[in-house]
Design an enzyme around this catalytic site. Structure first.
Site, short mmCIF file in Angstrom:
data_model
loop_
_atom_site.label_atom_id
_atom_site.label_comp_id
_atom_site.label_asym_id
_atom_site.label_seq_id
_atom_site.Cartn_x
_atom_site.Cartn_y
_atom_site.Cartn_z
N LYS A 209 -50.31 -67.71 -136.62
CA LYS A 209 -51.46 -68.52 -136.94
C LYS A 209 -52.75 -67.79 -136.60
CE LYS A 209 -49.06 -72.73 -135.61
NZ LYS A 209 -49.02 -73.81 -134.63
N GLU B 299 -54.08 -58.75 -139.77
CA GLU B 299 -53.66 -59.07 -138.40
C GLU B 299 -54.85 -59.46 -137.54
OE1 GLU B 299 -51.20 -59.78 -136.73
OE2 GLU B 299 -49.45 -58.56 -137.20
N ASP B 300 -54.63 -60.36 -136.61
CA ASP B 300 -55.68 -60.71 -135.67
C ASP B 300 -55.86 -59.64 -134.62
OD1 ASP B 300 -53.22 -61.30 -134.51
OD2 ASP B 300 -53.85 -63.22 -133.65
N ASP C 248 -51.84 -55.21 -130.31
CA ASP C 248 -51.76 -55.23 -128.86
C ASP C 248 -50.75 -54.16 -128.42
OD1 ASP C 248 -52.53 -56.64 -126.38
OD2 ASP C 248 -50.50 -57.42 -126.39
N LYS D 67 -56.30 -53.41 -129.12
CA LYS D 67 -56.29 -53.22 -127.67
C LYS D 67 -55.47 -51.98 -127.35
CE LYS D 67 -56.54 -57.87 -125.69
NZ LYS D 67 -55.79 -58.83 -124.85
N PHE E 220 -57.95 -61.31 -121.79
CA PHE E 220 -57.33 -62.39 -122.54
C PHE E 220 -58.40 -63.04 -123.41
CE2 PHE E 220 -53.36 -64.80 -122.69
CZ PHE E 220 -53.72 -65.71 -123.66
N ASP F 68 -55.63 -67.72 -129.73
CA ASP F 68 -55.39 -68.92 -128.93
C ASP F 68 -54.78 -68.59 -127.58
OD1 ASP F 68 -52.11 -70.11 -129.13
OD2 ASP F 68 -52.71 -68.19 -129.97
N ARG G 101 -58.52 -71.83 -130.94
CA ARG G 101 -58.56 -71.11 -132.22
C ARG G 101 -59.83 -71.39 -133.01
NH1 ARG G 101 -53.51 -68.87 -133.27
NH2 ARG G 101 -51.72 -70.01 -132.48
#
Length: 179
Positions: A42, A98-99, A102, A130, A151, A158, A164
């Site tokens: 999401k 992609e958000d 990581d 990141k 974070f 989220d 979000r």
């Protein structure tokens, strides 16, 4: 600013400017082609909608869900497909939106997934990267922002399905996710 955030890392205006640049990059990259644009649900949905509107391309849209977090603050290290694509990508150019990149495991898993499905090419556009958290060799083709290991929430990101809808990207207070 939301009271659970310690500070705003990226403002709405900073994000919008960089999304326009990503759209311009995609416009040039996919000129004359019709990729299947895939949103990894999401977290990517807000960025996905904005970057596709910014790109002047003819793209089909599809959605899937791959996760390794669940409701945890730390990745399990094992990405799995929770929701598969609706359409076939065989012989097609895939644009994966992609958000965040990581550890890199999800990106490696998805590149392999599309390769196994016969995609002609896979181009990855990521909102955030990141690099300090990387455990496997993985890189997006276009990254809007490289960020430190904090974070982050907002603009689709989220913690336990919250935050979000924030229009900016904020740093979540440790007290919130270390309860």
């Amino acid at each position: 600013m939301h009271p659970d955030c310690e500070r705003v890392l990226l403002t709405e205006q900073q994000i919008a400017a960089r999304v326009r640049e990503a759209g311009d990059w995609l416009t040039a990259r996919f000129a004359g082609r019709t990729p299947v644009a895939v949103c990894n649900l999401k977290g990517s949905v807000v960025f996905f909608a904005d970057v596709l509107r910014a790109a002047k391309i003819d793209a089909e849209m599809d959605f899937m869900a791959v996760s390794s977090y669940g409701a945890n603050a730390v990745s399990s290290g094992k990405p799995y497909v929770k929701r598969d694509l609706f359409s076939s990508v065989e012989g097609r150019d895939v644009l994966l939106v992609e958000d965040i990149v990581d550890t890199g495991r999800t990106l490696v898993t998805l590149r392999e997934f599309f390769k196994e499905r016969g995609a002609a090419s896979v181009t990855v556009v990521a909102l955030l990267d990141k690099p300090a958290r990387r455990v496997v060799k993985a890189a997006a083709d276009f990254v809007c922002f490289s960020v430190e290991d904090e974070f982050l929430v907002g603009y689709g990101l989220d913690y336990a399905e919250r935050y979000r809808n924030l229009p900016y990207i904020g740093v979540l207070k440790r007290a919130v996710y270390e309860k």
